[in-house]
Scaffold this motif. Structure first.
Motif, mmCIF file in Angstrom:
data_model
loop_
_atom_site.group_PDB
_atom_site.id
_atom_site.type_symbol
_atom_site.label_atom_id
_atom_site.label_comp_id
_atom_site.label_asym_id
_atom_site.label_seq_id
_atom_site.Cartn_x
_atom_site.Cartn_y
_atom_site.Cartn_z
ATOM 1 N N GLU A 24 90.221 14.677 10.890
ATOM 2 C CA GLU A 24 90.742 15.994 11.230
ATOM 3 C C GLU A 24 89.914 16.570 12.377
ATOM 4 O O GLU A 24 88.698 16.391 12.427
ATOM 5 N N ASP A 26 89.695 19.911 15.584
ATOM 6 C CA ASP A 26 90.156 21.227 16.019
ATOM 7 C C ASP A 26 91.353 21.061 16.965
ATOM 8 O O ASP A 26 92.353 21.765 16.848
ATOM 9 N N TYR A 302 100.697 20.234 13.087
ATOM 10 C CA TYR A 302 99.424 20.082 12.369
ATOM 11 C C TYR A 302 98.830 18.681 12.490
ATOM 12 O O TYR A 302 97.722 18.434 12.012
ATOM 13 N N ASN A 313 95.008 14.808 11.896
ATOM 14 C CA ASN A 313 95.410 16.205 11.808
ATOM 15 C C ASN A 313 94.536 17.082 12.698
ATOM 16 O O ASN A 313 93.385 16.722 13.013
ATOM 17 N N LYS A 315 94.067 21.531 14.199
ATOM 18 C CA LYS A 315 94.535 22.924 14.225
ATOM 19 C C LYS A 315 95.457 23.172 15.411
ATOM 20 O O LYS A 315 96.373 23.994 15.342
ATOM 21 N N ASN A 514 101.112 26.254 17.366
ATOM 22 C CA ASN A 514 99.987 25.300 17.423
ATOM 23 C C ASN A 514 100.215 24.145 18.394
ATOM 24 O O ASN A 514 99.357 23.265 18.493
ATOM 25 N N LEU A 545 92.015 29.388 18.992
ATOM 26 C CA LEU A 545 91.110 28.978 17.912
ATOM 27 C C LEU A 545 90.275 30.162 17.418
ATOM 28 O O LEU A 545 90.017 30.292 16.212
ATOM 29 N N LYS A 548 92.418 32.107 15.149
ATOM 30 C CA LYS A 548 92.583 31.444 13.848
ATOM 31 C C LYS A 548 91.365 31.685 12.956
ATOM 32 O O LYS A 548 91.499 31.866 11.740
ATOM 33 N N ARG A 549 90.174 31.659 13.566
ATOM 34 C CA ARG A 549 88.966 31.884 12.771
ATOM 35 C C ARG A 549 88.937 33.303 12.203
ATOM 36 O O ARG A 549 88.485 33.537 11.081
#
Length: 551
Positions: A24, A26, A302, A313, A315, A514, A545, A548-549
């Motif tokens: 995974e 970012d 995703y 995957n 973000k 995304n 990003l 999103k955080r």
């Protein structure tokens, strides 16, 4: 550029059932061309956990340098500009940790040559020096009766250049240019009143709105001068009648003001520098594996799956491949509305190219051709030039078509032994029947085309090419598609016309949450624009990003 590479008839591979999740990230970047590498390198340097996926073993796409014997060749004609403006390429190279790259400037911009197709003799020659004021003076000396028109053209040229640089600076470091940033946002607004206010700041865009480059050139009455000022249009693979007026004038400004630059030891120094930076900052390089699907659910994109059955995957997914391939083959229909999907799939692209690569044991400067790039035309009509390339479908029909001669020994680039020349002859060319040919037919047509073009160049220029060849080979539209993964091997991505420019261009933020886009279908082709676009899209993703955080 071997036959096996050129024989790739379709860029997609069958999808295997995805295995367990591999990793995974970012951000996952799809496509290892210049814009994808620039974005991945920039994001990784900012501490973003980044992966770059590329279907081939090597990165770079069209930006590719390779050796044959004593000679080093560029896969395409790679030049750049924009180093004199501190807010453009010097800043771009700094942000990408490429400050050690050594661009080398030529004393000449280009030469425009007209030849008689019947007798193959040169009838007109206009060579332009490097530098805005020197070019203006030279054009006035060539066309003294057009002095007022030349000054008017250069006034618009400089106005376009200033507007273009404002927009570039805003997209790269908006906090350093807050006023221009506000007006740029107004310029993009769907609100007519706000857009009108934005246009007051960007006067050239307002002045040239809806105009083609042919419209811009209507201020010039001398057809030969129009032809000289449209010499660079093949770099966009289109005619003056097709090209957006502001964008083509901006391109001319960039090269007139500060160009052309080539790269010592070839453009692979850029690719090597970006790849080193990605490795040093911990980016994952997922090479030699084709992305087959972008995974999308109700929350947006995703992840991806690959031809080898792997799943990754992230973000954010950033596609740096052409939008036709992306939306026709990698994303299901249910995730975007039909109007958006059709716009992406029906994006029209430029012509491809046939390129002859020559290593010669002479320096062609000794034969009077001293510019790094010389454009040879049998007509001064820009539309007719493109038409000749579009309709010359057999090798024999290439005996009188326009051609572009690039001499990489114009300045010392370390690409050939002293006194020798690394040369590229480029002709725009449609895909036509290259796809349908058997391996034997393919090699035969390629050789016949190469022989015809070399014979023509020798006849027109007077350079005894054939008796001085040490290395000779060619690339076809099929080869171009292999390296660029573009429809029909388009060398410059989507056409930059009034139907596909500015707000009509496919935008970096896609309709799917995304999923972001970059590359020549979104931005514009060329070394400088693609390096710059990686930073621009990188800043957009960093902002996303951060949002999103917070959420």
């Amino acid at each position: 550029m071997n036959t096996e590479e050129a024989n790739t008839s379709h860029p997609h591979m069958p999808v295997k059932a995805p295995s367990t999740l591999q990793a995974e990230f970012d951000v996952i970047v799809i496509g290892g061309g210049l814009s994808g590498m620039s974005a991945a390198s920039y994001l990784s340097s900012k501490g973003v956990k980044t992966a770059l996926c590329e279907r081939r073993k090597k990165l770079g796409g069209f930006v590719h340098t390779f050796k044959r014997g004593q000679f080093t060749f560029e896969a395409s004609t790679h030049q750049s500009s924009g180093y004199s403006d501190p807010s453009y390429m010097k800043q771009v190279l700094k942000l990408l940790n490429l400050e050690d790259i050594r661009p080398v400037k030529s004393d000449h911009l280009y030469e425009s040559v007209l030849f008689d197709p019947n007798y193959s003799q040169i009838t007109k020659r206009y060579i332009l020096p490097a530098g805005m004021s020197a070019i203006e003076s030279q054009l006035i000396s060539y066309f003294p009766e057009s002095i007022d028109e030349i000054k008017k053209y250069f006034a618009i040229l400089k106005l376009c250049g200033r507007d273009a640089m404002k927009l570039k600076s805003v997209s790269r470091v908006p906090k350093q240019h807050p006023i221009s940033a506000i007006f740029a946002l107004m310029l993009k607004s769907n609100n007519p009143q706000l857009r009108t206010i934005g246009l007051k700041r960007f006067r050239a865009i307002k002045q040239l709105a809806g105009k083609t480059y042919a419209d811009v050139l209507k201020m010039i009455s001398d057809p030969s001068l129009q032809w000289v000022l449209s010499t660079l249009t093949p770099y966009f693979g289109s005619s003056s009648e097709q090209l957006n007026g502001f964008l083509m004038t901006s391109l001319n400004y960039s090269y007139f003001d500060d160009g052309p630059y080539l790269f010592y030891n070839g453009s692979n120094t850029i690719i090597d520098g970006l790849q080193t930076n990605m490795k040093n900052t911990g980016a994952a390089l997922l090479l030699n594996d084709q992305v087959t699907n972008i995974l999308v659910n109700e929350t947006g994109a995703y992840g991806i799956t690959t031809a080898s059955g792997k799943q990754y995957n992230a973000k954010i997914i950033l596609s740096a491949i052409n939008v036709n391939t992306l939306f026709s083959s990698m994303i299901g229909h249910s995730h975007i509305n039909s109007e958006y999907r059709e716009k992406c799939i029906n994006t029209t692209h430029t012509l491809s190219a046939f390129q002859v690569f020559l290593g010669l044991d002479i320096n062609i400067r000794d034969y009077g051709f001293v510019a790094p790039t010389t454009f040879f035309d049998p007509t001064i009509n820009n539309s007719e030039r493109i038409h000749l390339w579009e309709t010359a479908l057999t090798p024999e029909s290439r005996s009188t078509t326009p051609f572009i001669l690039t001499n990489y020994a114009d300045v010392d680039l370390g690409l050939a032994p002293e006194g020798f020349s690394t040369v590229s002859i480029v002709e725009l060319c449609p895909m036509d029947d290259w796809d349908q040919l058997s391996p034997e037919q393919y090699e035969l047509k390629k050789q016949r085309m190469q022989d015809t073009i070399i014979e023509k160049v020798e006849r027109v220029t007077g350079i005894p090419i054939r008796q001085h060849i040490k290395v000779a080979f060619s690339g076809t539209p099929r080869t171009m598609r292999h390296y660029g993964m573009t429809p029909d091997g388009a060398i410059l991505g989507a056409i930059v016309n009034n139907q596909q420019s500015f707000k009509n261009r496919t935008q970096p933020k896609s309709q799917i949450k995304n999923l972001f886009l970059t590359g020549s279908s979104v931005g514009f082709a060329g070394v400088s624009p693609n390096l710059d676009s990686g930073i621009q899209i990188g800043n957009m993703i960093l902002k996303e990003l951060k949002h999103k955080r917070r959420c």
